[in-house]
Design a protein around this motif. Structure first.
Motif, PDB file in Angstrom:
ATOM      1  N   SER A 282       7.885   1.854  -5.868  1.00 20.49           N
ATOM      2  CA  SER A 282       7.592   0.401  -5.528  1.00 20.49           C
ATOM      3  C   SER A 282       8.536  -0.128  -4.836  1.00 20.49           C
TER       4      SER A 282
ATOM      5  N   ASP B  61       8.110  -3.659   2.939  1.00 22.07           N
ATOM      6  CA  ASP B  61       7.243  -4.730   3.406  1.00 22.07           C
ATOM      7  C   ASP B  61       7.914  -5.935   3.349  1.00 22.07           C
TER       8      ASP B  61
ATOM      9  N   ARG C 146       1.854   3.252   1.844  1.00 25.79           N
ATOM     10  CA  ARG C 146       1.490   1.846   0.765  1.00 25.79           C
ATOM     11  C   ARG C 146       1.656   2.518  -0.649  1.00 25.79           C
ATOM     12  N   ARG C 147       2.141   1.633  -1.470  1.00 28.55           N
ATOM     13  CA  ARG C 147       2.334   2.004  -2.816  1.00 28.55           C
ATOM     14  C   ARG C 147       0.923   2.084  -3.588  1.00 28.55           C
TER      15      ARG C 147
ATOM     16  N   HIS D 123       3.434   6.822  -2.603  1.00 31.26           N
ATOM     17  CA  HIS D 123       3.160   6.111  -1.557  1.00 31.26           C
ATOM     18  C   HIS D 123       1.748   7.161  -1.096  1.00 31.26           C
TER      19      HIS D 123
ATOM     20  N   CYS E 203       8.598   0.553  -1.106  1.00 27.57           N
ATOM     21  CA  CYS E 203       7.626  -0.115  -0.344  1.00 27.57           C
ATOM     22  C   CYS E 203       7.857  -1.781  -0.224  1.00 27.57           C
TER      23      CYS E 203
END
Lengths: 745, 174
Positions: free
Chosen positions: B123, B130, B69-70, B65, B126
């Motif tokens: 992943s 999200d 964000r990834r 991250h 995130c």
């Protein structure tokens, strides 16, 4: 009595290390003074390396050495064959100027940092005297030759014919119904996500080699032979292996060069391959072309099976796919049977074992052909298979140690909701607005049950109440550590949390490793042998040691139960007994080896796959929706990791069916799509919903534990089930894998 | 016939001082200007949980991250990550207490060999945050940038769904 662990879904004992990032793979370790190696590969497919300009590379920042055929690292010649020596190929890089395939190793740059080594490698210029490259498999099938050695102890051509026929073709012609077709597939890459990597360090003449390997012992044998050292001067460590699938059975040349460089430079050296380099410096699965002919009575009874397979064989290696001998040779009962194998030698990177070698392509052809015959006969494909069910291994007259394939078909059909079919599915009208065409397909699966040569294990009890089990196998994600800990804990009657399983180290008790679905049955047998002996040692200690509360009782009057020694009114845990007798630990070796079971029985695992998919009528896209597999693998030690093995195998087969294939440039031998972006493998969105069911039939005629291998079985038959479902959906029979959209438009 | 395909970096001294914010700590190191964030983490800081599967943004094993964000750390230059908050697999547990997503991967057998697992987990964290994990189909899409050659997708799917549901419940009650 504690609840038996065997058969109970058990979490992986190395799980926490893996979800926290603490599991250390070969590229994760460092050493003081570490230098970095980077390979240089040929950009020619055959010929002679005329010269290499290394001036700029040698002058580049941080460079310690540039090794090439003109400045070689001396390695000792391989005296045996690529499989026996565990290198995987006949020749070793840098020892001569010959170019044997595109992407072969022609140099090794060692520098202070990874970036420096990679950059310097890019500065090297090579010039070649080229020869024509023999890389076009399809174009050379006409030149195929019989392999020089036996296949499964049989000739490359086996004919078992009903006595009235002189040839299998005569037998085929006598069948009123016949199907004949050719099935092809491109070479495939094992493509573990962890690229091959190694870290070599020397200390007082002893090499420690960290390398992700299915066989640490094999790696040690290869290193000793090629580096000219004793087996006691090398230790191969593979604590964690980032996937293998056959590609990490042999050690391949790069760790040997790296170790030689580390010896010459007097520094530890780490070489991590790029995935692009992995494609050409380690092995891949042969390209395969198979012609299958089936002759049958109108009721579906087979009168003849003729299966001829042709596989590519790298001139650098000895391993190739044996698709007919591993499938049609025994799968169905037929009064006449022919299997044949030929090879096409190519100037390619080494061909090697890849998950379900032989069976994966072989079952695609055979189980597709059975579907074609069912269509021809207007007979349900499951029923056709039952009408040709084999109970005796053809030509050997022995039964299977355990075979419940009929139950796999039946239970699978029930669970899946298989609708017996005798006619093609109607296709939508030309002007229909239907987009997705649904189809179902099925196929059977077989994989041999074998045992490794002599396999040793050691089990140790400790005064703190824990135990260790140790054997030199590896766990490339199969769950081997967990299975060994479970067998040990089960035998000792203690919780699995109190057992530590040690694997991935060539210095542990002899074990050739994790391959050919032999690991569990072999290693678990050695563990059971060790625990049996260890419990007796403990009872002898209890009876014989003057400090033991049991002293004076006969050992026969004592018993070991649930981690305790009991008898004569006393009951002590093994920890208490060890403490009482002043011992910190007590251990025993154990061993397993193949016995006469192979003479008395045929041994295979079996399974049946059923799938449902959709094909987009306009784009040809295939989407798998659901999948049922019923598996006859004997005793399932850990249903949790077993399910993962089967599902993972099916996904491997989905790749074979729909996505995978190395594109070889015929004129150069270059692998045009040799990288992870262009060589497609299944991603998450490609996965169907799985229903996996294990039958419970321990195979105690095979081993006392009753477990057979299942690591490769899931691959077998999967591509055929998919091709058969695509045919059901579209009416199109695709015989050339992978089934890409262009073949369905 | 010759070969020379790689681009040329500038000559001279390539080492630069770097200051990275990793897992809530400031890390200073000297690295080559060509060093990717992945190599800086692995070789510079000894954080080897992030894996190099392809080094080309094709497999997802290096996912970390950056500012929440990834990102694929193999396609990110370390010099470009300065001044941003980097989180790796080593930074998601609280001491010995695993994060809910790590625990879910354990509970649902969301791995085999474990090599892709740190990237899968980063992943997944995130994707859950999200809101891309509300259905099986959404998870399959959101997680398709992380390749698992062992084929542990089934366990990964169950792990991500269960962690997402648990997160949603906690947020609902919190």
């Amino acid at each position: 009595m504690a609840k038996p662990l065997i058969g109970t879904a058990t979490a992986r004992v190395d799980g926490t290390a893996k979800v926290t990032g603490r599991a250390d793979y070969a590229a994760d370790r460092t050493e003081p003074g570490l230098a970095h190696g980077h390979l240089v590969l040929s950009t020619a497919g055959r010929g002679t390396l005329r010269s290499m300009d290394v001036t700029a590379a040698e002058a580049a920042e941080g460079v310690l050495a540039v090794y090439s055929p003109f400045n070689p690292l001396k390695l000792h010649r391989i005296k045996t064959t690529p499989d026996v020596c565990f290198v995987g190929q006949f020749w070793l890089p840098l020892q001569d100027q010959e170019i044997r395939h595109y992407g072969q190793i022609i140099g090794l740059v060692v520098a202070e940092t990874f970036e420096q080594a990679r950059h310097a490698a890019s500065l090297i210029r090579a010039e070649y005297d080229l020869l024509p490259v023999r890389a076009d498999f399809a174009g050379r099938i006409a030149h195929a030759v019989p392999p020089p050695v036996a296949i499964n102890h049989e000739d490359p051509q086996v004919d078992l014919l009903a006595e009235e026929f002189g040839t299998v073709d005569e037998a085929l012609a006598a069948g009123p119904v016949q199907v004949r077709a050719t099935y092809t597939q491109p070479p495939e890459a094992p493509l573990a996500l962890e690229p091959h990597a190694c870290l070599a360090s020397w200390s007082e003449g002893v090499l420690t080699l960290r390398v992700g390997s299915q066989s640490p012992v094999g790696g040690a044998l290869a290193a000793a032979e090629t580096l000219g050292i004793g087996l006691d001067q090398v230790r191969v460590l593979s604590p964690y292996v980032g996937g293998a699938f056959g590609g990490k059975l042999y050690i391949w040349p790069h760790p040997l060069l790296t170790a030689a460089a580390a010896r010459e430079l007097g520094r530890p050296v780490r070489t991590v391959l790029t995935q692009e380099q992995v494609f050409t410096t380690v092995g891949h699965r042969s390209a395969v072309s198979q012609t299958l002919a089936l002759g049958a009575e109108r009721d579906g009874t087979l009168v003849a099976v003729k299966h001829d397979a042709v596989s590519s064989l790298s001139l650098s290696g000895v391993i190739y796919e044996t698709a007919a001998h591993t499938t049609s040779r025994y799968t169905y009962k037929s009064p006449s049977l022919h299997v044949g194998q030929r090879i096409v030698p190519l100037d390619s990177p080494p061909t090697t074992w890849v998950r379900a070698p032989g069976e994966a392509p072989g079952a695609f052809a055979l189980e597709s052909a059975m579907d074609e015959l069912a269509t021809e006969l207007a007979l349900d494909p499951v029923e056709l298979r039952m009408r040709n069910y084999a109970t005796v291994f053809p030509g050997r007259g022995v039964r299977w140690s355990g075979k419940h394939l009929d139950e796999c078909y039946r239970v699978g059909a029930e669970r899946f909701g298989w609708q017996p079919r005798t006619a093609p599915r109607p296709q939508p009208a030309e002007d229909s607005d239907q987009v997705w065409l649904t189809g179902t397909g099925m196929a059977g699966a077989t994989y041999p049950g074998n045992l490794l040569p002599t396999t040793l294990a050691n089990v140790r009890l400790r005064a703190d109440g824990t135990a260790t089990v140790a054997t030199a196998t590896s766990d490339p994600g199969t769950g081997m550590r967990t299975v060994l800990a479970m067998v040990c804990a089960d035998d000792l009657g203690i919780p699995v949390e109190r057992v530590e399983a040690l694997v991935g180290d060539s210095a542990l008790p002899l074990n050739y490793g994790a391959f050919a679905s032999m690991g569990t049955s072999s290693s678990a047998g050695a563990v059971r042998s060790a625990t049996t002996a260890l419990k007796q040692r403990l009872l002898d200690l209890a009876a014989g040691d003057a400090r033991s509360p049991f002293h004076g009782l006969a050992a026969e009057a004592l018993a070991y139960r649930d981690g305790r020694v009991v008898g004569g009114g006393h009951s002590l845990t093994f920890a208490e007994l060890l403490a009482a007798t002043g011992l910190s630990e007590l251990d025993s070796p154990g061993a397993s080896a193949p016995g006469a079971e192979r003479l008395r029985f045929a041994v295979h695992s079996f399974g049946a796959h059923f799938c449902e998919l959709r094909v987009n009528r306009w784009t040809g896209e295939v989407r798998l929706d659901r999948w049922t597999s019923v598996i006859d693998g004997g005793t399932i030690i850990n249903p949790r990791t077993a399910r993962a093995q089967i599902v993972g195998g099916i996904l491997f087969g989905i790749g074979q069916a729909l996505l995978e294939g190395i594109r070889v440039e015929p004129d150069t031998g270059r692998f045009a799509n040799g990288n992870l972006a262009d060589y497609l493998v299944p991603v998450h969105a490609d996965m169907p919903d799985f229903d996996i069911h294990f039958l419970d039939h321990p195979d105690t005629d095979f081993t006392p534990l009753g477990a057979r291998g299942i690591g490769e079985l899931g691959v077998v038959g999967t591509a055929a089930a998919i091709a058969n479902a695509v045919h059901d959906a579209t009416g199109r029979r695709v015989r050339d894998l992978p089934i890409t959209v262009d073949k369905l438009l | 016939m010759t070969d020379s395909t790689a681009p040329r970096p500038p000559t001279g001294d390539h080492q630069v001082p770097l200051e990275l914010q990793v897992n809530g700590r400031t890390a200073r190191l000297s690295a080559d200007i060509r060093t990717t964030l992945l190599d800086a983490l692995r070789d510079g800081l000894g954080l080897t949980g992030s894996k190099k599967g392809c080094d080309r943004g094709q497999c997802g094993a290096c996912t970390v991250h950056v500012d929440g964000r990834r990102v694929l750390s193999c396609l990110t230059l370390a010099v470009g990550a300065q001044g941003k908050q980097v989180t790796t697999i080593e930074g998601v547990a609280e001491g010995d207490r695993l994060s809910p997503v790590q625990q879910a991967f354990l509970d649902h057998d969301g791995f085999q060999c474990g090599f892709c697992t740190p990237g899968q987990i980063m992943s997944a964290i995130c994707a859950i945050r999200d809101g891309d994990t509300g259905s099986d189909a959404a998870v399959r899409e959101a997680m398709s940038g992380n390749i698992c050659r062992c084929g542990a997708y089934e366990g990964i799917l169950r792990a991500v769904r269960s962690a997402a549901e648990r997160t949603a419940r906690q947020e609902g009650t919190g």
